[in-house]
Motif scaffolding. Structure first.
Motif, PDB file in Angstrom:
ATOM      1  N   LEU A 143       0.833  -1.211   0.000  1.00 50.17           N
ATOM      2  CA  LEU A 143       0.000   0.000   0.000  1.00 50.17           C
ATOM      3  C   LEU A 143       0.868   1.263   0.000  1.00 50.17           C
ATOM      4  N   LEU A 144       1.999   1.222   0.706  1.00 55.93           N
ATOM      5  CA  LEU A 144       2.934   2.354   0.658  1.00 55.93           C
ATOM      6  C   LEU A 144       3.472   2.524  -0.762  1.00 55.93           C
ATOM      7  N   LEU A 145       3.817   1.416  -1.405  1.00 55.34           N
ATOM      8  CA  LEU A 145       4.332   1.480  -2.779  1.00 55.34           C
ATOM      9  C   LEU A 145       3.274   2.014  -3.743  1.00 55.34           C
ATOM     10  N   GLU A 146       2.054   1.505  -3.612  1.00 50.68           N
ATOM     11  CA  GLU A 146       0.962   1.959  -4.496  1.00 50.68           C
ATOM     12  C   GLU A 146       0.676   3.441  -4.312  1.00 50.68           C
ATOM     13  N   ALA A 147       0.829   3.928  -3.082  1.00 48.14           N
ATOM     14  CA  ALA A 147       0.555   5.343  -2.803  1.00 48.14           C
ATOM     15  C   ALA A 147       1.685   6.249  -3.280  1.00 48.14           C
ATOM     16  N   GLY A 148       2.826   5.652  -3.632  1.00 53.01           N
ATOM     17  CA  GLY A 148       3.939   6.441  -4.167  1.00 53.01           C
ATOM     18  C   GLY A 148       4.686   7.250  -3.122  1.00 53.01           C
TER      19      GLY A 148
END
Length: 270
Positions: A143-148
């Motif tokens: 989720l951190l990665l998806e949120a950029g």
């Protein structure tokens, strides 16, 4: 003034056991708690992360796996690719893989550790029970990665939203040693743990830590933190203080060591 946040995470959040965000600001060596926000689903957490606002946050879940484990399993040793592979696995697959690794190891050294685990007193990030931090990593890091967002030392993202691995136990032990201050089980929510929470808050308000920061609370906030016997709200606040320390150090390292392992990461202030 940049927004600061501390996050007490749950890999399966519910109304009874939500993800808790402690939001605040810091100035002049004081960390002011603004509010506690409770998120009852991973989707709500993902939405919060994506909001276009500047923050530095301390998150209570592992950001990486032990290099020793990753190399033994033949998984990618570049962090982003490793996390993508890890996210592709199911929880039963993770449990079976990690259990097989532990079963093949000698008694007393079943788990692989990250370089700083002993320093921070943190659980190995491959543990799937008590606490299930391997599942927390599996739920949260994608989720951190998806949120950029930007994760110093691990992944370059939006420099306005800075996510750091925090660990409330590190700061709590500095203030009240190994006294237990929380439990999710009603029967274990004892007067001794209540007193420990009060002592921990008093020490935070007086700034009795090597981080050199004093927590500022209203009476109502202090009461709410003490009354949350699960300790989730207090853990979020401990992460908030660690985030404030990191924000003081600022970019690019946010107080993290220059030689951190770019696969394993590091716990802020360890």
């Amino acid at each position: 003034m940049s927004l600061l946040l501390g996050c007490d995470f749950s890999s399966t959040p519910t109304r009874r056991k939500p993800i808790v965000l402690a939001l605040g600001h810091a100035a002049g060596g004081r960390v002011q708690l603004t509010k506690l926000e409770k998120l009852e689903s991973l989707a709500a957490f993902a939405d919060w992360l994506r909001q276009p606002q500047a923050w530095v946050g301390g998150f209570d879940f592992p950001f990486g796996l032990p290099r020793e484990l990753v190399e033994h399993l033949g998984w990618p040793t570049e962090w982003r690719e490793c996390m993508r592979h890890y996210a592709s696995l199911s929880r039963p697959q993770i449990r079976a893989t990690f259990a097989a690794y532990c079963d093949a190891r000698p008694a007393g050294s079943k788990f692989a550790h990250r370089r700083f685990d002993k320093l921070a007193g943190s659980s190995p990030s491959m543990k799937w029970v008590n606490p299930p931090v391997a599942y927390m990593l599996h739920a949260a890091v994608p989720l951190l990665l998806e949120a950029g967002v930007h994760m110093p030392g691990l992944h370059a993202g939006d420099p306005q939203r800075v996510a750091l691995e925090a660990y409330p136990g590190l700061l709590a032990r500095e203030l009240i040693a190994r006294r237990s201050y929380k439990s999710d089980e009603k029967a274990k929510q004892t007067p001794d743990r209540l007193i420990a929470r009060k002592d921990l808050l008093t020490a935070l308000e007086q700034g009795r830590t090597r981080l050199g920061l004093r927590l500022k609370l209203t009476h109502a906030q202090a009461d709410a933190l003490v009354q949350d016997a699960s300790g989730d709200s207090l853990d979020a606040v401990l992460c908030l203080v660690q985030a404030a320390w990191a924000a003081q150090h600022g970019a690019p390292q946010y107080g993290l060591p220059a030689d951190l392992d770019p696969l394993e990461g590091w716990i802020v202030s360890a």
